[in-house]
Design a protein around this motif. Structure first.
Motif, PDB file in Angstrom:
ATOM      1  N   GLY A 134       0.761  -1.184   0.548  1.00  0.00           N
ATOM      2  CA  GLY A 134      -0.243  -0.221   0.068  1.00  0.00           C
ATOM      3  C   GLY A 134       0.710   1.127  -0.357  1.00  0.00           C
ATOM      4  O   GLY A 134       1.608   1.687   0.686  1.00  0.00           O
ATOM      5  N   LYS A 166      -8.535   2.765  -6.512  1.00  0.00           N
ATOM      6  CA  LYS A 166      -8.498   2.075  -5.039  1.00  0.00           C
ATOM      7  C   LYS A 166      -9.297   0.174  -5.391  1.00  0.00           C
ATOM      8  O   LYS A 166      -9.803   0.368  -6.310  1.00  0.00           O
ATOM      9  N   ASN A 168      -8.100  -1.124  -2.412  1.00  0.00           N
ATOM     10  CA  ASN A 168      -8.258  -1.699  -0.973  1.00  0.00           C
ATOM     11  C   ASN A 168      -7.123  -0.724   0.003  1.00  0.00           C
ATOM     12  O   ASN A 168      -6.560  -0.210  -0.166  1.00  0.00           O
ATOM     13  N   ASP A 169      -8.147  -0.033   1.033  1.00  0.00           N
ATOM     14  CA  ASP A 169      -7.564   0.544   1.884  1.00  0.00           C
ATOM     15  C   ASP A 169      -6.873   0.412   3.174  1.00  0.00           C
ATOM     16  O   ASP A 169      -7.811  -0.581   3.401  1.00  0.00           O
ATOM     17  N   GLU A 346     -10.001  -1.424   5.301  1.00  0.00           N
ATOM     18  CA  GLU A 346     -10.719  -0.602   5.869  1.00  0.00           C
ATOM     19  C   GLU A 346     -12.372  -1.596   6.105  1.00  0.00           C
ATOM     20  O   GLU A 346     -13.230  -0.775   7.009  1.00  0.00           O
ATOM     21  N   LYS A 365      -3.078   6.345   6.850  1.00  0.00           N
ATOM     22  CA  LYS A 365      -3.833   5.634   5.772  1.00  0.00           C
ATOM     23  C   LYS A 365      -2.378   5.613   4.386  1.00  0.00           C
ATOM     24  O   LYS A 365      -1.995   6.063   4.144  1.00  0.00           O
ATOM     25  N   TYR A 366      -3.019   4.056   4.512  1.00  0.00           N
ATOM     26  CA  TYR A 366      -2.293   3.460   2.672  1.00  0.00           C
ATOM     27  C   TYR A 366      -3.609   2.871   1.525  1.00  0.00           C
ATOM     28  O   TYR A 366      -4.542   2.614   2.237  1.00  0.00           O
ATOM     29  N   ARG A 367      -2.929   2.934   0.393  1.00  0.00           N
ATOM     30  CA  ARG A 367      -4.098   2.033  -0.380  1.00  0.00           C
ATOM     31  C   ARG A 367      -2.749   1.398  -1.115  1.00  0.00           C
ATOM     32  O   ARG A 367      -1.416   1.695  -1.826  1.00  0.00           O
ATOM     33  N   TYR A 369      -3.967  -0.745  -5.071  1.00  0.00           N
ATOM     34  CA  TYR A 369      -4.109   0.025  -6.520  1.00  0.00           C
ATOM     35  C   TYR A 369      -4.163  -1.109  -7.494  1.00  0.00           C
ATOM     36  O   TYR A 369      -3.796  -2.042  -7.381  1.00  0.00           O
TER      37      TYR A 369
END
Length: 373
Positions: A134, A166, A168-169, A346, A365-367, A369
């Motif tokens: 992420g 996106k 998943n966060d 999340e 926060k991390y994402r 892709y």
């Protein structure tokens, strides 16, 4: 000269791949070096146990005879077979603020994934859940933890421009330890503690802890089997992870729970934040790196929760309170002020509710892709 993307083919190029991040982040004030000896083990295809069931490729971007960017491509075949998917991963992306470099590297990984029959690519992720995952999307000024991405905001713009969205966060909570230990929390803990089927385990030394390491890893496999991106560990990987993290674990910040049958039903592991020491050591353990890291560990006032789990049939029965209260109490007794939750998915509303119940606030926060191929 145009950018040239080449696969890493020898030890010299692999060293350039590993140490490139240090050059790219030389002006990044908040950046913390990786432990380079650990990086060498991770990227050694003969030493990283996950390569037994993963395909992987390492690429460098070259310009004027110098490396200016890097990326890995990974296909976790075991996870794809388990979930009946055709998903590739990209990871360990390090680039300057140049969309042409990012585009060239990701484009080459996308081509590689298509040639392997993949239909989708996600990232950044590593071989398994234990690798960094992420891109950071909020909280750039906060102190980093172990094993997380430390990208700058420009990379988020690159991802959007290249058609990534996106997947998943992950949220990271900050808990004021003193405020979290309320009278009500203590009363609930004392009531749970009287349950003869819920027994708290605390460890005086690593010898006591060592006999529970494998049961803890087996519990991870049981609890995380449906977790996003989780690839179950085999015995060799369990041994590898134990050797990797046991040296930096303080046993007083490992809490476990067993039932009346002596089965491990829960665990949580915290690690004092040692980022200032790693930064001062510049990621090198010798000659003085270990000293800087140990000194930072002794002075740390921030406890990072690395990982934890509760067996499904024991959830909502107080195991979280049993371990969580003692973790907070031990941290306070040891002079810690802040607890960092590490990544909480999340959609993992149960764990997020636990953090919020003790006053935790989201501060990073991390994402991950995704892009269809």
């Amino acid at each position: 000269m145009p950018i040239e993307i080449r696969e890493v083919m020898n030890k010299s190029e692999l060293n350039k791949f590993i140490y490139l991040a240090e050059k790219i982040h030389k002006d990044h004030k908040n950046w913390v070096h990786p432990i380079f000896s650990d990086e060498k083990r991770i990227f050694d295809k003969t030493r990283n146990a996950a390569n037994r069931y993963c395909d992987s490729i390492y690429l460098l971007a070259w310009e004027n005879g110098k490396p200016i960017g890097r990326i890995t491509g990974i296909i976790n075949k075991r996870l794809n077979e388990k979930n009946n998917t055709r998903i590739a991963r990209f990871g360990f992306l390090e680039v300057p603020d140049r969309i042409d470099v990012t585009s060239a590297l990701l484009g080459k990984i996308e081509e590689w994934a298509k040639e392997k029959g993949m239909e989708k690519i996600v990232g950044p992720m590593g071989w398994t859940e234990e690798d960094p995952e992420g891109f950071q999307i909020e909280g750039f000024d906060e102190t980093p933890n172990l094993s997380v991405y430390q990208n700058l905001p420009f990379l988020l713009d690159h991802m959007a421009q290249l058609g990534y969205t996106k997947e998943n966060d992950y949220f990271v909570y900050k808990v004021n330890i003193k405020d979290a230990i309320t009278d009500l929390y203590k009363k609930v803990y004392q009531r749970v503690k009287r349950n003869p089927d819920l027994i708290l385990l605390e460890f005086k030394n690593k010898k006591e802890l060592s006999k529970y390491i494998l049961p803890i890893f087996h519990l991870m496999n049981e609890c995380f089997t449906d977790l996003y991106g989780y690839s179950p560990l085999d015995e060799k990987e369990m041994e590898e992870l134990a050797s990797r993290y046991l040296p930096v674990v303080s046993t007083k910040f490992v809490k476990a729970a067993i039932n009346s049958k002596n089965e491990v039903i829960g665990f949580v592991i915290g690690i004092p934040n040692i980022s200032p020491g790693i930064r001062k050591a510049k990621g090198r353990l010798t000659p003085w790196g270990i000293y800087h890291i140990l000194r930072a560990q002794a002075k740390s006032r921030k406890l990072d929760v690395y990982i934890g789990a509760i067996r499904p049939d024991y959830r909502n029965k107080g195991v979280d309170v049993l371990m969580g209260f003692r973790m907070l109490e031990t941290a306070l007794e040891s002079g810690f002020e802040i607890l960092d939750s590490h990544h909480e998915m999340e959609l993992n509303t149960q764990m997020r509710a636990e953090m919020e119940r003790v006053g935790g606030q989201i501060y990073k926060k991390y994402r991950i892709y995704q892009k269809n191929l």
